[in-house]
Design a protein around this motif. Structure first.
Motif, short mmCIF file in Angstrom:
data_model
loop_
_atom_site.label_atom_id
_atom_site.label_comp_id
_atom_site.label_asym_id
_atom_site.label_seq_id
_atom_site.Cartn_x
_atom_site.Cartn_y
_atom_site.Cartn_z
N PRO A 42 1.61 66.69 51.93
CA PRO A 42 0.18 66.91 51.66
C PRO A 42 -0.27 68.21 52.32
O PRO A 42 -0.06 68.42 53.51
CB PRO A 42 -0.49 65.69 52.31
N GLU A 43 -0.89 69.10 51.52
CA GLU A 43 -1.19 70.44 52.04
C GLU A 43 -2.28 70.39 53.10
O GLU A 43 -2.23 71.15 54.08
CB GLU A 43 -1.60 71.37 50.89
N ASN A 44 -3.28 69.55 52.91
CA ASN A 44 -4.38 69.42 53.88
C ASN A 44 -4.79 67.98 54.17
O ASN A 44 -5.48 67.73 55.15
CB ASN A 44 -5.62 70.16 53.35
N VAL A 83 -0.77 66.57 65.48
CA VAL A 83 -1.43 67.27 66.59
C VAL A 83 -1.33 68.77 66.36
O VAL A 83 -0.23 69.34 66.41
CB VAL A 83 -0.79 66.87 67.94
N TRP A 84 -2.47 69.40 66.08
CA TRP A 84 -2.54 70.82 65.74
C TRP A 84 -3.87 71.35 66.24
O TRP A 84 -4.87 70.63 66.17
CB TRP A 84 -2.41 70.98 64.21
N TYR A 85 -3.87 72.61 66.67
CA TYR A 85 -5.12 73.18 67.19
C TYR A 85 -6.12 73.46 66.08
O TYR A 85 -7.32 73.59 66.33
CB TYR A 85 -4.83 74.47 67.97
N VAL A 125 3.85 67.67 66.18
CA VAL A 125 3.07 68.76 66.79
C VAL A 125 3.34 70.02 65.97
O VAL A 125 4.49 70.33 65.63
CB VAL A 125 3.44 68.98 68.26
N ASN A 126 2.27 70.74 65.66
CA ASN A 126 2.35 71.93 64.82
C ASN A 126 1.83 73.15 65.59
O ASN A 126 0.75 73.08 66.19
CB ASN A 126 1.47 71.70 63.57
N GLU A 127 2.60 74.22 65.58
CA GLU A 127 2.11 75.54 66.04
C GLU A 127 1.55 75.51 67.46
O GLU A 127 0.42 75.94 67.70
CB GLU A 127 1.07 76.08 65.04
N VAL A 267 8.68 74.25 49.55
CA VAL A 267 7.87 75.43 49.28
C VAL A 267 6.39 75.06 49.42
O VAL A 267 6.00 73.91 49.19
CB VAL A 267 8.15 76.03 47.87
N TRP A 268 5.58 76.06 49.81
CA TRP A 268 4.18 75.75 50.16
C TRP A 268 3.27 75.87 48.94
O TRP A 268 2.31 76.64 48.91
CB TRP A 268 3.72 76.61 51.34
N GLY A 269 3.61 75.06 47.93
CA GLY A 269 2.81 75.01 46.71
C GLY A 269 3.69 75.14 45.48
O GLY A 269 4.83 75.61 45.55
#
Ligand code: G3I
Length: 305
Positions: A42-44, A83-85, A125-127, A267-269
């Motif tokens: 899921p992209e968002n 968990v992402w900022y 956790v992302n980025e 791939v991102w889309g």
């Protein structure tokens, strides 16, 4: 095989794409997804602001649409992200440290419980790391109030909720060997040594002319795999067009295929027309769902035709 998904499967891997729930009703979007891909992210729709905009009030409607579609087609789902900022509702930043810890663990617990048994891998956790040469952690409510230990705590909580989901750390600009990837490497090595539950590392792989596919991409994936984790290419897109773009895509696929523990590529889309890079053409299908040279290059590299 004649599709990305079937060709990747013949190599023991999945081939996925980011999906937006709002596009599933578009027939060409859905048919391309169903024909070519064996995994979705899921992209968002699973981000904190989407599922818990108000504290302890959860809305899974859009994410559920994607998960149901994927399950109906036997696709894997990568959960993105706990968990992402970024895409963090304002209320999270206003909490005290003790309250934030409770809220973080509650968020992980509620979301993972809702999707228990349905998720192949979670970006727990992302980025969490800064760009540039420092190798330092990125400022965020979690980092600033809870300190370095929040990452470990998030992974421990995640394991306790869904022991069958693979737990990943995911980041960008970590695709080659550099100060940022060295910092992530040190964290993963430490986690493995101390028994902190981590199963995989995601390499987003957003490439453009300023940040091309690194020459040591395969070597970097391999050094992480050698720590005893799976590696996955999680958000691949490459700016450009024509044969240059196709060659870069080939390099990425070959790097993954050369690393036994590289379990899949996302791939991102699907189509350039919905890419987050609004002015670019970084994906495998053009705005009319036509197969680009990059598509043929990926299919060929996967052994398909
Ligand atoms: O849903 C709202 C809509 O109601 C509103 O009218 C509209 C107006 O701006 O915004 C919509 O939200 C947008 C959302 O995408 C859904 O389309 C946000 O503004 C927009 O910022 C958001 O962008 C997403 C971005 O993450 C946010 O950080 C992109 O779609 C998404 O592709 C991108 O994905 C990230 C990964 O999660 C993490 N790695 C980097 C990657 C690319 O930036």
């Amino acid at each position: 095989a004649s599709t990305l998904g079937a060709s990747a499967a013949a190599k023991g891997r999945y081939f996925g794409t980011a999906v937006a729930a709002g596009h599933l009703g578009e027939s060409a979007y859905a048919s391309t997804l169903d024909t070519e891909f064996t995994a979705v992210t899921p992209e968002n729709e699973m981000k904190w602001d989407a599922v818990e905009a108000t504290r302890n009030s959860f809305n899974f409607a859009s994410a559920d649409q994607i998960v149901a579609h994927a399950q109906g087609k036997n696709m894997k789902v990568r959960g993105h992200t706990l968990v992402w900022y970024s895409q963090l509702p304002g209320w999270v930043g206003g909490l005290s440290a003790a309250d934030l810890r409770t809220a973080m663990n509650n968020h992980i617990t509620q979301v993972m419980t809702h999707y228990k048994g349905k998720i192949y891998a979670w970006d727990v956790v992302n980025e969490a790391f800064q760009d540039g040469g420092s190798g330092a952690r990125r400022s965020s409510p979690f980092q600033d109030k809870l300190g370095n230990g929040y990452i470990e705590e998030a992974f421990r909580t995640a394991r306790s909720v869904d022991p069958n989901a693979k737990l990943c750390y995911n980041d960008y600009n970590t695709d080659g060997q550099n100060a940022k990837s060295n910092a992530v490497y040190a964290m993963v090595k430490d986690f493995k040594q101390r028994g902190v539950p981590i199963d995989c590392v995601g390499f987003q792989s957003h490439f453009n002319s300023a940040s091309p596919v690194p020459s040591d991409y395969r070597a970097n994936l391999q050094r992480f795999a050698d720590l005893g984790v799976d590696v996955q290419i999680t958000e691949l897109d490459i700016e450009g067009s024509g044969s240059a773009q196709a060659t870069s895509y080939t390099d990425v696929v070959n790097a993954c295929l050369a690393v036994t523990r590289c379990t899949g590529i996302t791939v991102w889309g699907i189509t350039d027309k919905y890419s987050w890079r609004s002015s670019g053409t970084p994906l495998l299908f053009d705005g009319n769902y036509g197969k680009k040279a990059a598509y043929t290059a990926v299919l060929t590299a996967l052994g398909g035709s």
